[in-house]
Design an enzyme around this catalytic site. Structure first.
Site, PDB file in Angstrom:
ATOM      1  N   ASP A 354      40.341  29.932  33.022  1.00 54.09           N
ATOM      2  CA  ASP A 354      41.674  29.626  32.520  1.00 54.09           C
ATOM      3  C   ASP A 354      42.015  28.205  32.990  1.00 54.09           C
ATOM      4  OD1 ASP A 354      44.230  30.094  31.414  1.00 54.09           O
ATOM      5  OD2 ASP A 354      45.002  30.549  33.409  1.00 54.09           O
ATOM      6  N   ASP A 545      44.171  33.720  36.700  1.00 55.43           N
ATOM      7  CA  ASP A 545      45.199  33.933  37.714  1.00 55.43           C
ATOM      8  C   ASP A 545      45.446  35.404  38.009  1.00 55.43           C
ATOM      9  OD1 ASP A 545      46.647  34.863  35.567  1.00 55.43           O
ATOM     10  OD2 ASP A 545      47.964  33.131  35.444  1.00 55.43           O
ATOM     11  N   ASP A 549      45.879  37.148  32.709  1.00 54.25           N
ATOM     12  CA  ASP A 549      44.481  37.242  32.292  1.00 54.25           C
ATOM     13  C   ASP A 549      43.822  38.555  32.680  1.00 54.25           C
ATOM     14  OD1 ASP A 549      44.422  34.590  31.208  1.00 54.25           O
ATOM     15  OD2 ASP A 549      44.376  33.824  33.242  1.00 54.25           O
TER      16      ASP A 549
END
Length: 651
Positions: A354, A545, A549
């Site tokens: 991410d 995180d 996610d």
């Protein structure tokens, strides 16, 4: 592996309460010393008697013959043999007949029957010494893991009836206020009530750099207060704090076995009875093939064979290697939920990350404001609506607005990955990105699409009224993280982001990332990950995180949560938790996994190589009980030394 001294060793190694170092009045030390003596005394007594017996044999003393000699060596034999005999019987009663305990008992009783008294005592003595070393090494590895994390104080000052009272942290309820003085560690998670303070988070993250925490922000159990006296409003009970849950997770990590460890355990269950029957065959089969067959000679060779074949070096050194890997990772702020994940990370060849909060700091700042309304009114509307979102961008806008009063809203609705809508004074307000505006058919100036950074636009009753430009910062070690991943065998580094494609590509180019995709909703990230996994050769690790996610973390071959020590979802969902928010630790985790696997394979090769060699020599009559002791205990000891060295390495 169960050792014959396990009931004693547990007291010796774990007798003191590491979690509560302030408890006790010094008697714990006496208790520990007493257990040490109790644990090692049989081996010490047996060793002294054995050495004296060998000296008497060498001097050929007249009195040291026949019955006295037998009694002497029996007295030397029994202190170390009785626990093993007891364990052998216990395992037989449980239906587990062929164990190393039975092998040792049969081999040494056979040696005594053949009159090889010193060798019988030596085999049992050195086996016991090896077990003591193994037990101590395992206990040390487990305690090292525990001590890295269990840094919670045993007492805390809590405000009750207008006065501060010292109590145990497990008695403090949610909502109570605790006081932390300079140099005190927080025993519980909570919200800082004081204006600000600096905290040392080394016990949690491995980083010695202090962290400034302001009023309203979260203080976590284990953080050390560095400035003044502060008050904290408790948000979680003692057993529910992030640190408690992580401690429990790491302690339970050893229960999740790696495939190598599971294979060796299954192998030992087949291997031990096999070598037992081979030893029996070694006694009787030569009768049919050897002209000058002598029962005593072949029985001795069979006993040597039994001692050599004991699988303890394999069974103990492999889990000890994984204990060491988990401990080394914890020391570097990386928490593996099981030994199986230490194995899994060595196979990762595709790392998907991410962007926000993983490669960038996730600390957004308002850089520019363009509005058709008075700026104060525009910001009040925007901040009021964004106060209903937990997204980092929303928090940045609310922070920029400050402590000014918010407006009255109703019907606030969040559209995942796009923005929010709300009712304000009978007008409909839309706050979000270009995708949301296009979806709702709201027109906005074309030049906004040329901006690279993140844009949050506002529309009232379907008409565009302005935007704010938000910027994030790339983490200091992000570029090194990508370089290190490539250097450690990761062929493909991919970045997925809900942010604008232009920003995503800009960050990817700066960091040297292979592939980058922007403008992704959570479900689109799942689709991209599934596309990557369609390649059967790809072993995918996703780093995020742990909050937004969570679905992607669960779907990947290995889920890694970044910088989410306080996130329950991260701790639950991820297989690996990186506590200190540093993407460079992803490569460190891979290094630790690979070194752990290499050490485990070295131990397997060492144990098998030496055992096979000495087994052949023993069957041919070229190895005695003394060589057998080295093949068993000596190899186990070398394997232990090899396994524990990982905790001394620097990464």
């Amino acid at each position: 592996m169960t050792t014959p001294q396990s009931h004693i060793k547990e007291d010796h190694c774990c007798g003191r309460d590491h979690a509560h170092p302030h408890h006790g009045d010094g008697h714990d030390h006496d208790h520990g010393d007493h257990n040490k003596i109790k644990t090692y005394f049989p081996a010490i007594a047996s060793l002294l008697l054995l050495v004296l017996g060998i000296v008497f044999d060498q001097l050929a003393l007249e009195f040291f013959k026949n019955e006295l000699r037998l009694v002497w060596y029996l007295i030397a034999y029994l202190p170390v043999a009785l626990p093993v005999v007891k364990e052998a019987f216990a395992t037989i009663l449980k239906g587990d007949i062929f164990t190393e305990f039975l092998l040792m008992v049969l081999a040494t009783i056979g040696a005594l029957a053949l009159g090889e008294y010193p060798e019988a005592v030596a085999v049992m003595l050195f086996y016991t010494i090896g077990e003591l070393f193994q037990g101590a090494a395992v206990a040390k590895a487990k305690n090292n893991i525990k001590s890295l994390l269990d840094v919670r104080p045993s007492s805390v000052n809590v405000l009750r009836n207008g006065n501060y009272k010292t109590v145990g942290p497990d008695t403090v309820e949610i909502g109570e206020v605790i006081q932390l003085k300079v140099g005190e560690k927080a025993p519980l998670d909570g919200e800082l009530l004081s204006e600000s303070s600096s905290f040392n988070t080394a016990a949690l993250t491995g980083e010695s750099r202090p962290k400034n925490i302001r009023k309203g922000e979260i203080v976590l159990a284990g953080m050390l207060n560095l400035e003044g006296v502060v008050n904290v409003k408790v948000g979680k009970r003692f057993e529910d704090s992030a640190l408690s849950r992580i401690l429990e997770m790491v302690q339970n990590a050893t229960s999740k076995k790696a495939k190598t460890e599971l294979f060796i355990r299954k192998f030992a269950k087949v291997y031990t009875p096999l070598v037992f029957f081979l030893a029996v065959a070694l006694v009787f089969l030569p009768y049919f093939f050897v002209a000058d067959y002598e029962f005593r000679t072949w029985l001795y060779r069979s006993l040597v064979f039994l001692v050599i074949s004991c699988p303890c070096a394999l069974v103990i050194s492999i889990p000890l290697g994984y204990f060491g890997g988990i401990g080394a990772a914890s020391k570097n702020g990386i928490l593996f939920k099981g030994a199986n994940y230490l194995d899994a990370i060595t196979k990762v060849n595709t790392v998907v990350m991410d962007k926000t909060g993983t490669l960038t700091r996730g600390i957004f700042e308002v850089k520019k404001i363009e509005t058709l309304l008075p700026e104060d009114r525009f910001l009040a509307i925007l901040a009021t609506i964004e106060s209903h979102s937990t997204h980092p961008i929303a928090k940045a806008i609310v922070s920029y607005y400050g402590n000014k009063p918010l407006l009255s809203l109703n019907e606030v609705k969040e559209i995942s990955g796009h923005g929010l809508t709300a009712k304000l004074d009978y007008t409909e307000v839309v706050v979000g990105n270009a995708k949301l505006f296009e979806k709702l058919g709201i027109k906005y100036p074309n030049e906004i699409d040329l901006e690279v950074e993140t844009i949050v636009m506002v529309a009232i009753d379907g008409a565009y009224v302005g935007y704010v430009l938000i910027a994030d910062q790339i983490k200091q070690d992000a570029k090194d993280a990508v370089t290190d991943l490539h250097a450690n065998g990761v062929a493909k580094v991919v970045m997925l982001s809900g942010d604008k494609t232009s920003i995503t590509h800009k960050v990817a180019a700066e960091l040297g990332i292979d592939f980058a995709y922007g403008d992704l909703l959570p479900e689109h990230k799942v689709e991209k990950l599934e596309e990557l996994r369609d390649d059967t050769s790809a072993v995918v690790a996703f780093v995020g995180d742990g909050i937004n996610d969570a679905p992607v973390l669960a779907l990947s071959d290995l889920g890694m949560a970044m910088g989410t020590l306080g996130s329950d979802i991260a701790i639950e969902t991820a297989d690996v938790v990186i506590q200190n928010d540093m993407p460079s630790r992803i490569a460190t985790a891979i290094k630790i996994g690979k070194i752990t696997k290499r050490i485990v394979y070295q131990n397997i090769g060492l144990a098998f190589g030496v055992k096979v060699l000495v087994l052949i020599l023993g069957a041919g009559g070229l190895a005695t009980m003394w060589e057998a002791v080295f093949a068993d205990v000596g190899v186990a000891f070398l394997a232990i030394l090899n396994a524990v060295r990982i905790q001394r390495m620097k990464f």
